[in-house]
Design an enzyme around this catalytic site. Structure first.
Site, PDB file in Angstrom:
ATOM      1  N   SER A 145      30.099  85.007  65.931  1.00  0.00           N
ATOM      2  CA  SER A 145      31.538  85.278  66.063  1.00  0.00           C
ATOM      3  C   SER A 145      31.743  86.748  66.376  1.00  0.00           C
ATOM      4  O   SER A 145      30.953  87.595  65.924  1.00  0.00           O
ATOM      5  CB  SER A 145      32.251  84.954  64.748  1.00  0.00           C
ATOM      6  OG  SER A 145      33.595  85.395  64.806  1.00  0.00           O
ATOM      7  N   TYR A 158      33.440  85.186  55.792  1.00  0.00           N
ATOM      8  CA  TYR A 158      33.085  84.599  57.094  1.00  0.00           C
ATOM      9  C   TYR A 158      32.415  85.668  57.964  1.00  0.00           C
ATOM     10  O   TYR A 158      31.338  85.439  58.525  1.00  0.00           O
ATOM     11  CB  TYR A 158      34.349  84.070  57.767  1.00  0.00           C
ATOM     12  CG  TYR A 158      34.134  83.510  59.162  1.00  0.00           C
ATOM     13  CD1 TYR A 158      33.622  82.224  59.338  1.00  0.00           C
ATOM     14  CD2 TYR A 158      34.442  84.261  60.290  1.00  0.00           C
ATOM     15  CE1 TYR A 158      33.436  81.712  60.616  1.00  0.00           C
ATOM     16  CE2 TYR A 158      34.255  83.753  61.564  1.00  0.00           C
ATOM     17  CZ  TYR A 158      33.754  82.470  61.726  1.00  0.00           C
ATOM     18  OH  TYR A 158      33.564  81.962  62.992  1.00  0.00           O
TER      19      TYR A 158
HETATM   20  N1  LIG Z   1      37.034  78.321  67.104  1.00  0.00           N
HETATM   21  C1  LIG Z   1      37.002  79.649  67.014  1.00  0.00           C
HETATM   22  O1  LIG Z   1      38.045  80.333  67.195  1.00  0.00           O
HETATM   23  C2  LIG Z   1      35.713  80.352  66.733  1.00  0.00           C
HETATM   24  C3  LIG Z   1      35.686  81.766  66.844  1.00  0.00           C
HETATM   25  C4  LIG Z   1      34.506  82.438  66.602  1.00  0.00           C
HETATM   26  C5  LIG Z   1      33.363  81.742  66.257  1.00  0.00           C
HETATM   27  N2  LIG Z   1      33.409  80.373  66.147  1.00  0.00           N
HETATM   28  C6  LIG Z   1      32.157  79.707  65.780  1.00  0.00           C
HETATM   29  O2  LIG Z   1      31.872  78.691  66.716  1.00  0.00           O
HETATM   30  C7  LIG Z   1      31.097  77.656  66.078  1.00  0.00           C
HETATM   31  C8  LIG Z   1      31.759  76.304  66.348  1.00  0.00           C
HETATM   32  O3  LIG Z   1      33.054  76.339  65.753  1.00  0.00           O
HETATM   33  P1  LIG Z   1      34.213  75.335  66.175  1.00  0.00           P
HETATM   34  O4  LIG Z   1      35.372  76.147  66.523  1.00  0.00           O
HETATM   35  O5  LIG Z   1      33.673  74.310  67.098  1.00  0.00           O
HETATM   36  O6  LIG Z   1      34.496  74.712  64.740  1.00  0.00           O
HETATM   37  P2  LIG Z   1      34.820  73.205  64.302  1.00  0.00           P
HETATM   38  O7  LIG Z   1      35.403  73.315  62.940  1.00  0.00           O
HETATM   39  O8  LIG Z   1      35.598  72.503  65.372  1.00  0.00           O
HETATM   40  O9  LIG Z   1      33.385  72.532  64.252  1.00  0.00           O
HETATM   41  C9  LIG Z   1      32.407  72.852  63.278  1.00  0.00           C
HETATM   42  C10 LIG Z   1      31.548  71.614  63.077  1.00  0.00           C
HETATM   43  O10 LIG Z   1      30.507  71.958  62.157  1.00  0.00           O
HETATM   44  C11 LIG Z   1      30.342  70.853  61.262  1.00  0.00           C
HETATM   45  N3  LIG Z   1      29.757  71.333  60.011  1.00  0.00           N
HETATM   46  C12 LIG Z   1      30.343  72.132  59.086  1.00  0.00           C
HETATM   47  N4  LIG Z   1      29.502  72.363  58.083  1.00  0.00           N
HETATM   48  C13 LIG Z   1      28.358  71.692  58.360  1.00  0.00           C
HETATM   49  C14 LIG Z   1      27.109  71.554  57.697  1.00  0.00           C
HETATM   50  N5  LIG Z   1      26.881  72.135  56.516  1.00  0.00           N
HETATM   51  N6  LIG Z   1      26.137  70.811  58.283  1.00  0.00           N
HETATM   52  C15 LIG Z   1      26.355  70.203  59.476  1.00  0.00           C
HETATM   53  N7  LIG Z   1      27.526  70.286  60.143  1.00  0.00           N
HETATM   54  C16 LIG Z   1      28.513  71.029  59.593  1.00  0.00           C
HETATM   55  C17 LIG Z   1      31.751  70.310  61.058  1.00  0.00           C
HETATM   56  O11 LIG Z   1      31.730  68.969  60.580  1.00  0.00           O
HETATM   57  C18 LIG Z   1      32.336  70.435  62.465  1.00  0.00           C
HETATM   58  O12 LIG Z   1      32.104  69.261  63.221  1.00  0.00           O
HETATM   59  C19 LIG Z   1      31.057  78.025  64.597  1.00  0.00           C
HETATM   60  O13 LIG Z   1      29.856  78.700  64.320  1.00  0.00           O
HETATM   61  C20 LIG Z   1      32.222  78.979  64.444  1.00  0.00           C
HETATM   62  O14 LIG Z   1      32.060  79.848  63.355  1.00  0.00           O
HETATM   63  C21 LIG Z   1      34.548  79.671  66.381  1.00  0.00           C
END
Ligand SMILES: NC(=O)c1ccc[n+]([C@@H]2O[C@H](COP(=O)([O-])OP(=O)(O)OC[C@H]3O[C@@H](n4cnc5c(N)ncnc54)[C@H](O)[C@@H]3O)[C@@H](O)[C@H]2O)c1
Length: 262
Positions: A145, A158
């Site tokens: 992130s 986070y």
């Molecule tokens: N969406 C944003 O704005 C954003 C910004 C910066 C970074 N990110 C990063 O991008 C990545 C994807 O995020 P996203 O936006 O798709 O989030 P999301 O919440 O849509 O998806 C996350 C997925 O991870 C799964 N998950 C959570 N804990 C788990 C575990 N212990 N074991 C297995 N699966 C697990 C959840 O069930 C979910 O399907 C993450 O690492 C997040 O931190 C997202």
């Protein structure tokens, strides 16, 4: 494999393991790697993962598992190598976000974010790399992130867990470079997924996010839009591909300039 949809005819196709596969970004990683002809092992702890992923065309095996649980990670990686084939690519797209100022943050939230965002990445990289080094090939991308480098109010745990994951991935990259294995990081900014929706408390805060929130010392997004998951997946695909064959230990930030390139 329990709860999985077995892939078939996987002999000739590279194998990619994707965590957080039912999430907004993970799901598009699965789509795009499967569209390239890869055999994809799609790992998520959500019981709805099968529902989310069943319609993805191509060779996709859905596996329910929790990356915070060491035994789950070892089982998933061992089963994949035995039943499907050697893992060529790993994408850590897993992540959780709990918000709260430091003074209010429960121990449980702190520990869960580190168990998933850092520990889940560590356990997956350890299990997969230990097999890749024998074959002397493989590429790994960890989705971290832009908050790993930029202080954000109410996101201390986070951000800290992501900073740790970023550095873990870079150290692993250093250790495995001699085997020809590459390990890079993609760091998104605000991206239109469930995680962002929850952080916006189910309201549409796109305009404020793009304009910036001065009382939170939060800059806006110079390119003037919220990322779509595909913007992130473009970077993931590139770093996995041979076009990036001389790139390792790097962090590619995909945030529309929100962190000013720092
Ligand atoms: N969406 C944003 O704005 C954003 C910004 C910066 C970074 N990110 C990063 O991008 C990545 C994807 O995020 P996203 O936006 O798709 O989030 P999301 O919440 O849509 O998806 C996350 C997925 O991870 C799964 N998950 C959570 N804990 C788990 C575990 N212990 N074991 C297995 N699966 C697990 C959840 O069930 C979910 O399907 C993450 O690492 C997040 O931190 C997202």
């Amino acid at each position: 494999m329990t709860g999985s949809q077995q892939a078939s005819n996987a002999e000739a196709s590279p194998v990619a393991l994707v965590t957080g596969a039912a999430g907004g970004i993970g799901r598009r990683v699965v789509d795009r790697l499967a569209a390239q002809g890869m055999t994809v092992v799609a790992v998520d702890r959500s019981a709805d993962a099968s529902k989310e992923l069943r319609s993805v065309p191509g060779r996709v095996t859905i596996v329910q598992g929790d990356v915070a649980v060491a035994a789950d990670v070892e089982r998933i990686v061992a089963d994949t190598e035995r039943d499907i084939g050697p893992i060529d690519y790993l994408v850590n797209a897993v992540g959780i976000l709990r918000v709260g100022d430091v003074v209010d943050l429960p121990d449980a939230d702190w520990e869960e974010m580190f168990a998933v965002n850092t520990g889940g990445v560590f356990r997956m990289i350890r299990a997969v790399v230990s097999r890749m080094v024998v074959r002397q090939r493989g590429a790994i991308v960890t989705v971290s992130s832009n908050a790993a480098r930029t202080p954000r109010a109410s996101m201390s745990a986070y951000s800290a867990s992501k900073a740790a994951a970023t550095m873990l991935a870079k150290c692993a990259a250093l250790e495995v470079a001699k085997y020809g294995i590459r390990c890079n990081i993609v760091s998104p900014g605000s991206t239109r997924t469930e995680m962002l929706r929850v952080s916006w408390e189910n309201q549409d805060r796109a305009d404020a996010t793009i304009a910036g929130v001065p009382d939170k010392f939060r800059l806006g997004i110079p390119l003037g839009r919220i990322a779509e998951p595909d913007d992130i997946v473009d970077a993931v695909e590139f770093l996995l591909s041979d076009r990036a064959r001389h790139i390792t230990m790097q962090e590619l930030t995909v945030d529309g300039g929100a962190t000013l390139g720092i």
